[in-house]
Design a protein around this motif. Structure first.
Motif, PDB file in Angstrom:
ATOM      1  N   ILE A 138       0.853  -1.187   0.000  1.00 45.87           N
ATOM      2  CA  ILE A 138       0.000   0.000   0.000  1.00 45.87           C
ATOM      3  C   ILE A 138       0.890   1.239   0.000  1.00 45.87           C
ATOM      4  N   ILE A 139       0.527   2.204  -0.839  1.00 46.43           N
ATOM      5  CA  ILE A 139       1.370   3.384  -1.039  1.00 46.43           C
ATOM      6  C   ILE A 139       0.512   4.650  -1.022  1.00 46.43           C
ATOM      7  N   GLY A 140       0.879   5.577  -0.168  1.00 44.24           N
ATOM      8  CA  GLY A 140       0.315   6.917  -0.232  1.00 44.24           C
ATOM      9  C   GLY A 140       1.303   7.778  -0.992  1.00 44.24           C
ATOM     10  N   ALA A 141       0.881   8.360  -2.107  1.00 44.38           N
ATOM     11  CA  ALA A 141       1.813   9.111  -2.951  1.00 44.38           C
ATOM     12  C   ALA A 141       1.136  10.359  -3.497  1.00 44.38           C
ATOM     13  N   GLU A 142       1.839  11.478  -3.425  1.00 39.55           N
ATOM     14  CA  GLU A 142       1.253  12.730  -3.874  1.00 39.55           C
ATOM     15  C   GLU A 142       2.273  13.640  -4.543  1.00 39.55           C
ATOM     16  N   LYS A 143       1.898  14.171  -5.700  1.00 40.26           N
ATOM     17  CA  LYS A 143       2.557  15.318  -6.297  1.00 40.26           C
ATOM     18  C   LYS A 143       1.519  16.441  -6.299  1.00 40.26           C
ATOM     19  N   ILE A 144       1.228  16.932  -5.094  1.00 39.43           N
ATOM     20  CA  ILE A 144       0.156  17.912  -4.940  1.00 39.43           C
ATOM     21  C   ILE A 144       0.530  19.241  -5.596  1.00 39.43           C
ATOM     22  N   SER A 145       1.828  19.471  -5.762  1.00 40.06           N
ATOM     23  CA  SER A 145       2.263  20.697  -6.438  1.00 40.06           C
ATOM     24  C   SER A 145       1.668  20.800  -7.835  1.00 40.06           C
ATOM     25  N   SER A 146       1.268  19.672  -8.414  1.00 41.58           N
ATOM     26  CA  SER A 146       0.708  19.668  -9.772  1.00 41.58           C
ATOM     27  C   SER A 146      -0.750  20.103  -9.805  1.00 41.58           C
ATOM     28  N   VAL A 147      -1.407  20.203  -8.644  1.00 43.13           N
ATOM     29  CA  VAL A 147      -2.818  20.606  -8.615  1.00 43.13           C
ATOM     30  C   VAL A 147      -3.047  21.819  -7.704  1.00 43.13           C
ATOM     31  N   LEU A 148      -1.984  22.580  -7.454  1.00 39.32           N
ATOM     32  CA  LEU A 148      -2.100  23.758  -6.607  1.00 39.32           C
ATOM     33  C   LEU A 148      -2.203  25.032  -7.437  1.00 39.32           C
ATOM     34  N   ASP A 149      -2.971  25.987  -6.924  1.00 37.00           N
ATOM     35  CA  ASP A 149      -3.038  27.325  -7.499  1.00 37.00           C
ATOM     36  C   ASP A 149      -2.071  28.192  -6.700  1.00 37.00           C
ATOM     37  N   TYR A 150      -0.942  28.540  -7.307  1.00 39.81           N
ATOM     38  CA  TYR A 150       0.090  29.282  -6.576  1.00 39.81           C
ATOM     39  C   TYR A 150      -0.222  30.773  -6.449  1.00 39.81           C
ATOM     40  N   CYS A 156      -1.750  27.033  -1.253  1.00 42.09           N
ATOM     41  CA  CYS A 156      -0.478  26.604  -1.832  1.00 42.09           C
ATOM     42  C   CYS A 156       0.645  26.492  -0.814  1.00 42.09           C
ATOM     43  N   VAL A 157       0.544  27.185   0.318  1.00 47.77           N
ATOM     44  CA  VAL A 157       1.599  27.109   1.340  1.00 47.77           C
ATOM     45  C   VAL A 157       1.482  25.863   2.207  1.00 47.77           C
ATOM     46  N   LEU A 158       0.360  25.158   2.097  1.00 45.69           N
ATOM     47  CA  LEU A 158       0.069  24.057   3.029  1.00 45.69           C
ATOM     48  C   LEU A 158       0.640  22.708   2.606  1.00 45.69           C
ATOM     49  N   PHE A 159       0.757  22.475   1.310  1.00 49.13           N
ATOM     50  CA  PHE A 159       0.943  21.114   0.816  1.00 49.13           C
ATOM     51  C   PHE A 159       2.360  20.827   0.324  1.00 49.13           C
ATOM     52  N   GLY A 160       2.740  19.553   0.439  1.00 46.15           N
ATOM     53  CA  GLY A 160       4.034  19.095  -0.025  1.00 46.15           C
ATOM     54  C   GLY A 160       3.904  17.797  -0.798  1.00 46.15           C
ATOM     55  N   ASP A 161       4.947  17.462  -1.546  1.00 47.35           N
ATOM     56  CA  ASP A 161       4.996  16.234  -2.335  1.00 47.35           C
ATOM     57  C   ASP A 161       5.784  15.158  -1.581  1.00 47.35           C
ATOM     58  N   GLY A 162       5.454  13.904  -1.858  1.00 46.77           N
ATOM     59  CA  GLY A 162       6.185  12.802  -1.250  1.00 46.77           C
ATOM     60  C   GLY A 162       5.394  11.516  -1.320  1.00 46.77           C
ATOM     61  N   ALA A 163       6.025  10.433  -0.909  1.00 51.34           N
ATOM     62  CA  ALA A 163       5.372   9.124  -0.940  1.00 51.34           C
ATOM     63  C   ALA A 163       5.916   8.243   0.173  1.00 51.34           C
ATOM     64  N   ALA A 164       5.080   7.331   0.629  1.00 51.15           N
ATOM     65  CA  ALA A 164       5.512   6.339   1.614  1.00 51.15           C
ATOM     66  C   ALA A 164       4.701   5.070   1.408  1.00 51.15           C
ATOM     67  N   ALA A 165       5.342   3.939   1.696  1.00 47.24           N
ATOM     68  CA  ALA A 165       4.738   2.634   1.411  1.00 47.24           C
ATOM     69  C   ALA A 165       4.873   1.695   2.596  1.00 47.24           C
ATOM     70  N   CYS A 166       3.921   0.794   2.702  1.00 47.40           N
ATOM     71  CA  CYS A 166       3.954  -0.281   3.704  1.00 47.40           C
ATOM     72  C   CYS A 166       3.712  -1.610   3.013  1.00 47.40           C
ATOM     73  N   VAL A 167       4.327  -2.651   3.516  1.00 47.20           N
ATOM     74  CA  VAL A 167       3.989  -4.007   3.091  1.00 47.20           C
ATOM     75  C   VAL A 167       3.124  -4.612   4.194  1.00 47.20           C
ATOM     76  N   ILE A 168       1.929  -5.036   3.806  1.00 43.70           N
ATOM     77  CA  ILE A 168       0.998  -5.675   4.739  1.00 43.70           C
ATOM     78  C   ILE A 168       0.995  -7.168   4.433  1.00 43.70           C
TER      79      ILE A 168
END
Length: 322
Positions: A138-150, A156-168
């Motif tokens: 399972i992976i939570g992944a975001e490039k929120i910078s691609s959907v922000l109105d700068y 736009c000051v709130l969000f960041g990009d990144g990803a993290a994964a777990c093996v269940i």
């Protein structure tokens, strides 16, 4: 003995670019002091233009698989939670991650915004405990910078990009104890990403939020969620090793912490370093604990999240990683 679903590993990936609060001062009517006071955020990561959500997810997945001490071929399902997929509607980001891993397995995305990790946890728990799957990535992944109105300083000051994964994976101890999720679509217009209504409409997709209204609903919902899941499982706040809430806003985290009378050492807070990474928020926080050597095998974690939809959820899980 009945199979139990266990969190076997955690892994994360952050882009190399760091955006500090002061960087926004060059093009917005804002300041480091204003952002910090209202949100607790000091910096966030931003992906390169040619770096996609699936790239972030893939790199996080490699770390999680290695730490789980299994082969890539042992993964038999991939679920990605994201509000910023590579493609609109299709193909799913999970499909792209599977390809990058060299796998031809079941793979799909879910859309639950900032609650996405908990929704994935609920799905993976059911699949593993039913013996339908053995190792779910399972992976939570975001490039929120691609959907922000700068031009919108409130978002736009709130969000960041990144990803993290777990093996269940299946196990016999240190299980995912309980997961509960819910929604209320009445509030959909308070937090959403728009879309063009017509084929000739060139309106860009961007995230929209009524921040004050979201805050009011979120703080009470999150506190009540935690109280309910603890009571349901005959646990008290003192049984929790790590409270790992969605890292959206320091004021929300502090409100819930005080409402539940949790100790500072029980609460994982890293919103200052990463901003709000939506579906990646909780697993990035888990990884933060793991890499700082504060997360140990057998520790009981309490997750709590709230996101657009509105969606929300909480979970109790022991850590079964090494």
């Amino acid at each position: 003995m009945k199979l139990k679903a266990c969190i076997k590993s955690i892994g994360a990936y952050l882009p190399k670019n760091i955006v500090y609060n002061q960087d926004f001062e060059t093009f917005l009517d804002t300041s480091d002091e204003w952002i910090t006071r209202r949100t607790g955020i000091k910096q966030r990561f931003k992906a390169d233009k040619d770096e996609q959500t699936s790239d972030l997810a893939y790199k996080a997945a490699l770390v999680a698989i290695k730490r789980a001490k299994i082969n890539i071929d042992d993964i038999d399902m991939i679920i990605v939670a994201t509000l910023s997929p590579d493609y609109f509607a299709m193909p799913s980001t999970a499909t792209l991650v599977a390809h990058k891993l060299g796998l031809k397995v079941s793979a799909f995305d879910i859309s639950a915004a900032c609650s996405g990790f908990i929704y994935m946890l609920e799905l993976a728990k059911s699949l593993v405990e039913s013996a339908s799957k053995k190792n779910v990535l399972i992976i939570g992944a975001e490039k929120i910078s691609s959907v922000l109105d700068y031009n919108d300083r409130s978002t736009c000051v709130l969000f960041g990009d990144g990803a993290a994964a777990c093996v269940i994976s299946a196990g016999y101890e240190n299980e995912i104890l309980d997961v509960q999720t819910a929604t209320d679509g009445e509030y959909a217009k308070l937090l959403f990403t728009n879309r063009p209504k017509y084929s000739k409409d060139c309106t860009p997709i961007s995230l929209k939020m009524q921040g004050n209204d979201v805050f009011k609903v979120a703080v009470n919902t999150l506190a009540n969620e935690v109280k309910h899941i603890l009571s349901k499982n005959n646990l008290s706040k003192d049984d929790i090793t790590h409270f790992i809430p969605h890292q959206a806003n320091l004021r929300i985290i502090n409100y819930v912490k005080e409402k539940l009378e949790l100790k500072d050492e029980q609460c994982c807070v890293c919103v200052d370093k990463y901003g709000n990474t939506s579906a990646a928020s909780i697993p990035i926080a888990i990884n933060e604990l793991y890499e700082s050597k504060k997360l140990k095998k057998g520790d009981l974690m309490l997750f709590d999240a709230f996101g657009g939809g509105f969606t929300w959820g909480s979970a109790l899980a022991y850590f079964d990683g090494e």
